[in-house]
Scaffold this motif. Structure first.
Motif, PDB file in Angstrom:
ATOM      1  N   ARG A 422       0.836  -1.209   0.000  1.00 26.60           N
ATOM      2  CA  ARG A 422       0.000   0.000   0.000  1.00 26.60           C
ATOM      3  C   ARG A 422       0.869   1.258   0.000  1.00 26.60           C
ATOM      4  O   ARG A 422       0.578   2.227  -0.698  1.00 26.60           O
ATOM      5  N   LYS A 423       1.933   1.249   0.800  1.00 26.16           N
ATOM      6  CA  LYS A 423       2.819   2.414   0.872  1.00 26.16           C
ATOM      7  C   LYS A 423       3.508   2.664  -0.470  1.00 26.16           C
ATOM      8  O   LYS A 423       3.632   3.808  -0.914  1.00 26.16           O
ATOM      9  N   ALA A 424       3.954   1.583  -1.107  1.00 31.32           N
ATOM     10  CA  ALA A 424       4.619   1.721  -2.411  1.00 31.32           C
ATOM     11  C   ALA A 424       3.653   2.266  -3.457  1.00 31.32           C
ATOM     12  O   ALA A 424       4.002   3.155  -4.248  1.00 31.32           O
ATOM     13  N   LEU A 425       2.417   1.738  -3.468  1.00 32.17           N
ATOM     14  CA  LEU A 425       1.408   2.220  -4.410  1.00 32.17           C
ATOM     15  C   LEU A 425       1.054   3.680  -4.140  1.00 32.17           C
ATOM     16  O   LEU A 425       0.904   4.481  -5.077  1.00 32.17           O
ATOM     17  N   ALA A 426       0.919   4.029  -2.862  1.00 31.86           N
ATOM     18  CA  ALA A 426       0.539   5.399  -2.499  1.00 31.86           C
ATOM     19  C   ALA A 426       1.585   6.409  -2.964  1.00 31.86           C
ATOM     20  O   ALA A 426       1.248   7.513  -3.399  1.00 31.86           O
ATOM     21  N   ARG A 427       2.864   6.030  -2.878  1.00 35.51           N
ATOM     22  CA  ARG A 427       3.922   6.944  -3.338  1.00 35.51           C
ATOM     23  C   ARG A 427       3.775   7.249  -4.829  1.00 35.51           C
ATOM     24  O   ARG A 427       4.142   8.331  -5.277  1.00 35.51           O
ATOM     25  N   CYS A 428       3.228   6.303  -5.578  1.00 38.96           N
ATOM     26  CA  CYS A 428       3.042   6.504  -7.029  1.00 38.96           C
ATOM     27  C   CYS A 428       1.652   7.022  -7.365  1.00 38.96           C
ATOM     28  O   CYS A 428       1.286   7.103  -8.549  1.00 38.96           O
ATOM     29  N   GLY A 429       0.855   7.368  -6.343  1.00 38.99           N
ATOM     30  CA  GLY A 429      -0.445   7.988  -6.585  1.00 38.99           C
ATOM     31  C   GLY A 429      -1.619   7.042  -6.600  1.00 38.99           C
ATOM     32  O   GLY A 429      -2.736   7.446  -6.936  1.00 38.99           O
ATOM     33  N   VAL A 430      -1.411   5.765  -6.237  1.00 35.35           N
ATOM     34  CA  VAL A 430      -2.517   4.796  -6.164  1.00 35.35           C
ATOM     35  C   VAL A 430      -2.835   4.609  -4.689  1.00 35.35           C
ATOM     36  O   VAL A 430      -2.272   3.749  -4.011  1.00 35.35           O
ATOM     37  N   LYS A 431      -3.761   5.432  -4.179  1.00 38.55           N
ATOM     38  CA  LYS A 431      -3.974   5.522  -2.740  1.00 38.55           C
ATOM     39  C   LYS A 431      -5.305   4.937  -2.304  1.00 38.55           C
ATOM     40  O   LYS A 431      -6.205   4.735  -3.112  1.00 38.55           O
ATOM     41  N   SER A 432      -5.390   4.689  -1.013  1.00 33.74           N
ATOM     42  CA  SER A 432      -6.601   4.257  -0.295  1.00 33.74           C
ATOM     43  C   SER A 432      -7.376   3.192  -1.058  1.00 33.74           C
ATOM     44  O   SER A 432      -6.829   2.150  -1.389  1.00 33.74           O
ATOM     45  N   ASN A 433      -8.652   3.464  -1.377  1.00 30.76           N
ATOM     46  CA  ASN A 433      -9.490   2.413  -1.961  1.00 30.76           C
ATOM     47  C   ASN A 433      -9.109   2.060  -3.395  1.00 30.76           C
ATOM     48  O   ASN A 433      -9.540   1.030  -3.917  1.00 30.76           O
ATOM     49  N   LEU A 434      -8.299   2.892  -4.047  1.00 31.88           N
ATOM     50  CA  LEU A 434      -7.849   2.548  -5.407  1.00 31.88           C
ATOM     51  C   LEU A 434      -7.030   1.257  -5.404  1.00 31.88           C
ATOM     52  O   LEU A 434      -7.044   0.503  -6.374  1.00 31.88           O
ATOM     53  N   ALA A 435      -6.330   1.008  -4.302  1.00 34.20           N
ATOM     54  CA  ALA A 435      -5.450  -0.158  -4.226  1.00 34.20           C
ATOM     55  C   ALA A 435      -6.210  -1.470  -4.190  1.00 34.20           C
ATOM     56  O   ALA A 435      -5.636  -2.531  -4.461  1.00 34.20           O
ATOM     57  N   ILE A 436      -7.514  -1.427  -3.856  1.00 30.06           N
ATOM     58  CA  ILE A 436      -8.286  -2.669  -3.739  1.00 30.06           C
ATOM     59  C   ILE A 436      -9.376  -2.783  -4.807  1.00 30.06           C
ATOM     60  O   ILE A 436     -10.208  -3.680  -4.766  1.00 30.06           O
ATOM     61  N   LYS A 437      -9.376  -1.864  -5.769  1.00 27.76           N
ATOM     62  CA  LYS A 437     -10.317  -1.967  -6.885  1.00 27.76           C
ATOM     63  C   LYS A 437      -9.713  -2.836  -7.986  1.00 27.76           C
ATOM     64  O   LYS A 437      -8.495  -2.811  -8.192  1.00 27.76           O
ATOM     65  N   PRO A 438     -10.527  -3.561  -8.740  1.00 27.61           N
ATOM     66  CA  PRO A 438      -9.994  -4.265  -9.911  1.00 27.61           C
ATOM     67  C   PRO A 438      -9.378  -3.260 -10.881  1.00 27.61           C
ATOM     68  O   PRO A 438      -9.879  -2.143 -11.040  1.00 27.61           O
ATOM     69  N   LEU A 439      -8.300  -3.643 -11.514  1.00 26.44           N
ATOM     70  CA  LEU A 439      -7.601  -2.739 -12.431  1.00 26.44           C
ATOM     71  C   LEU A 439      -8.510  -2.244 -13.553  1.00 26.44           C
ATOM     72  O   LEU A 439      -8.360  -1.120 -14.026  1.00 26.44           O
ATOM     73  N   LYS A 440      -9.464  -3.062 -13.965  1.00 27.92           N
ATOM     74  CA  LYS A 440     -10.369  -2.667 -15.054  1.00 27.92           C
ATOM     75  C   LYS A 440     -11.260  -1.499 -14.652  1.00 27.92           C
ATOM     76  O   LYS A 440     -11.837  -0.835 -15.520  1.00 27.92           O
ATOM     77  N   GLU A 441     -11.385  -1.233 -13.353  1.00 26.02           N
ATOM     78  CA  GLU A 441     -12.214  -0.130 -12.887  1.00 26.02           C
ATOM     79  C   GLU A 441     -11.401   1.129 -12.580  1.00 26.02           C
ATOM     80  O   GLU A 441     -11.955   2.140 -12.156  1.00 26.02           O
ATOM     81  N   LEU A 442     -10.096   1.061 -12.785  1.00 25.64           N
ATOM     82  CA  LEU A 442      -9.241   2.230 -12.596  1.00 25.64           C
ATOM     83  C   LEU A 442      -9.113   2.996 -13.912  1.00 25.64           C
ATOM     84  O   LEU A 442      -9.364   2.460 -14.989  1.00 25.64           O
ATOM     85  N   SER A 443      -8.720   4.248 -13.807  1.00 24.75           N
ATOM     86  CA  SER A 443      -8.450   5.022 -15.016  1.00 24.75           C
ATOM     87  C   SER A 443      -7.168   4.502 -15.654  1.00 24.75           C
ATOM     88  O   SER A 443      -6.374   3.786 -15.028  1.00 24.75           O
ATOM     89  N   GLY A 444      -6.948   4.886 -16.926  1.00 29.28           N
ATOM     90  CA  GLY A 444      -5.721   4.474 -17.602  1.00 29.28           C
ATOM     91  C   GLY A 444      -4.485   4.960 -16.875  1.00 29.28           C
ATOM     92  O   GLY A 444      -3.470   4.253 -16.799  1.00 29.28           O
ATOM     93  N   GLY A 445      -4.564   6.167 -16.309  1.00 31.52           N
ATOM     94  CA  GLY A 445      -3.434   6.716 -15.569  1.00 31.52           C
ATOM     95  C   GLY A 445      -3.159   5.955 -14.293  1.00 31.52           C
ATOM     96  O   GLY A 445      -1.997   5.720 -13.925  1.00 31.52           O
TER      97      GLY A 445
END
Length: 512
Positions: A422-445
């Motif tokens: 989670r800490k590694a993802l957050a440093r790159c801007g993938v924070k909080s609930n974004l980390a547990i969403k399926p990738l298909k539901e995230l934006s391209g960025g």
């Protein structure tokens, strides 16, 4: 004339209100760019406008008869069509008329037929209609757009399913431009275009007679095409009637003014609350205190100013010095069934940074995949230093988009704890609930930032990056740029963004 009106739009996404009652309209002929940080809801807004998603509240009213073009799954149902068939279906009814006209002329070629004059007259009427609809310029129109976007005529008889993802996206874009509907909806159209074709698209859109709404993080592109800017931030849209430079200037002024207004309101509230606290229990001034308390309770309080910037801190750990020679490429021939280019030769030494540039489809990604061993070479050789440790970023999305960012990182680094991931993802801007969403539901960025995260965990001494700036926002690009400049190892990057790579790289590898 309004094409579509949106009133009080709300949409809940994973128990989070993405919008706070969006209200806006798109008018005839407006050239609008929609900007905002990754994850602010830009693509979701497109899906709501095109009725792929249903809002939780609010109205989306399209003016009757208005048609729009938007790249969705409907286009991808035609992947068994050839490029020519796919593009010409826009004019299918006209081509049918042409076929009918030719059949009538054939029948009318027999002067002994008693219906000879009827056939000729009907054929002539159809020809007049085709002339009125400018049918005979269609092939020229298609050709101009294909050339402008860099789609070779050799692809015309190729099925879409056999094209690379980048070439296929360009054909989809060509179809939307050819449709010439009332509103064009484009999501990051420059991601699969190199500098030459971006320049062509800029000019095409500047002179586009209809309206468009375009999502883009490419600032020079936005500056060239926009006469209206929609800024989506903190769940609201601010509309700026002017070009992109005007938006940048005015957004700073608006932000500063909001800060001043908020601070003034906070001073007023404190002053009133202090008065109420001091006088509420006094017989002589209790009535006045109660009156002020009532007035204060009805005050529409401004929200505290928020910085909607999603902070990003990208850094690539270096595994250490491995000597002077890193890579030697000698007469390397790349391609699939046949060579794409002349033999390639170059060498990279300690600390070198090289950018690979050239037209779409010419072989930039093929070179990268060959160096990574994903596809075999057709001849020649290349040799890395035997102690090389490569960090690789692919242009294409991951195969399995059903997993979450945490699951993706865990599959690569199984010894990491969920908290460390989670800490590694957050440093790159993938924070909080974004980390547990399926990738298909995230934006391209957000999906791209997830993949970049993997490169920030393992140490490397060579980075191979294939179009890493596609989809990511300005903040992430700036952090990525700093990370590449600070990286002591060798960097090989494919890119079409001149503004990004121009002051980073020591040398360029031009493919022509």
């Amino acid at each position: 004339m309004s094409l579509v009106k949106v009133e009080d739009l709300k949409f809940n996404y994973y128990d989070k209100d993405l919008y706070k009652g969006l209200t806006f309209q798109i008018n005839q002929g407006e050239h609008i760019v929609l900007v905002g940080q990754n994850g602010s809801g830009k693509t979701t807004l497109f899906d709501l406008l095109t009725l792929k998603l249903i809002p939780d509240r609010g109205k989306i009213d399209w003016t009757p008869g208005i048609k729009y073009s938007y790249l969705d799954q409907h286009y991808k149902q035609f992947d068994n069509f050839t490029v020519k068939e796919f593009l010409e279906q826009i004019y299918a009814d006209l081509f049918q008329k042409e076929e009918m006209m030719n059949e009538l002329y054939d029948k009318g070629s027999n002067v002994d037929d008693p219906d000879y004059f009827k056939y000729i007259e009907r054929a002539s009427n159809i020809n007049d209609e085709l002339l009125r609809l400018d049918f005979y310029s269609i092939k020229e129109k298609i050709s101009k757009i294909l050339v402008g976007l860099g789609i070779s005529k050799t692809y015309l008889d190729t099925k879409l399913s056999l094209l690379s993802s980048g070439q296929r996206e360009k054909v989809y874009l060509a179809k939307m431009l050819l449709e010439e509907n009332d509103l064009l909806l484009l999501d990051e159209p420059t991601n699969y275009l190199d500098v030459t074709y971006i320049a062509w698209l800029k000019e095409y859109l500047k002179n586009y007679p209809k309206a468009f709404l375009i999502i883009s993080h490419d600032e020079p592109f936005c500056e060239a095409i926009a006469n209206v800017v929609f800024h989506l931030h903190n769940g609201i849209i601010d509309r700026y009637k002017g070009d992109y430079k005007y938006f940048k200037e005015q957004s700073v002024i608006r932000k500063e003014q909001y800060q001043k207004d908020y601070e003034a309101q906070q001073r007023y509230i404190k002053k009133e609350e202090d008065f109420i606290a001091a006088h509420l229990v006094r017989a002589t001034s209790s009535r006045m205190a109660k009156s002020r308390r009532t007035r204060l309770s009805h005050l529409e309080r401004m929200e505290a100013p928020k910085d909607d910037t999603n902070k990003v801190f990208i850094s690539f750990p270096y595994s250490g010095d491995i000597g002077e020679k890193i890579l030697d490429v000698d007469s390397l021939i790349i391609g699939y069934n046949k060579p794409l280019l002349q033999p390639i030769s170059f060498s990279l030494r300690k600390g070198d940074k090289i950018c690979v540039v050239g037209k779409n489809g010419i072989g930039k990604s093929t070179l990268v995949k060959t160096l990574m061993g994903i596809i075999p070479s057709l001849g020649g050789s290349f040799k890395f230093n035997e102690r090389v440790k490569i960090g690789y970023f692919s242009q294409t999305e991951m195969d399995d988009l059903s997993i979450t960012p945490i699951q993706y990182i865990s599959s690569l680094y199984p010894l990491m704890t969920p908290l460390e991931i989670r800490k590694a993802l957050a440093r790159c801007g993938v924070k909080s609930n974004l980390a547990i969403k399926p990738l298909k539901e995230l934006s391209g960025g957000e999906e791209a930032k997830t993949r970049l995260t993997a490169l920030t965990i393992a140490k490397s001494n060579v980075l191979i990056l294939d179009e890493p700036t596609n989809h990511i926002d300005k903040v992430a690009k700036e952090s990525l740029k700093d990370a590449i400049m600070d990286y002591p190892g060798v960097v090989i990057m494919v890119s079409h963004e001149v503004d990004f790579y121009s002051d980073i790289f020591d040398s360029m590898l031009h493919f022509e």
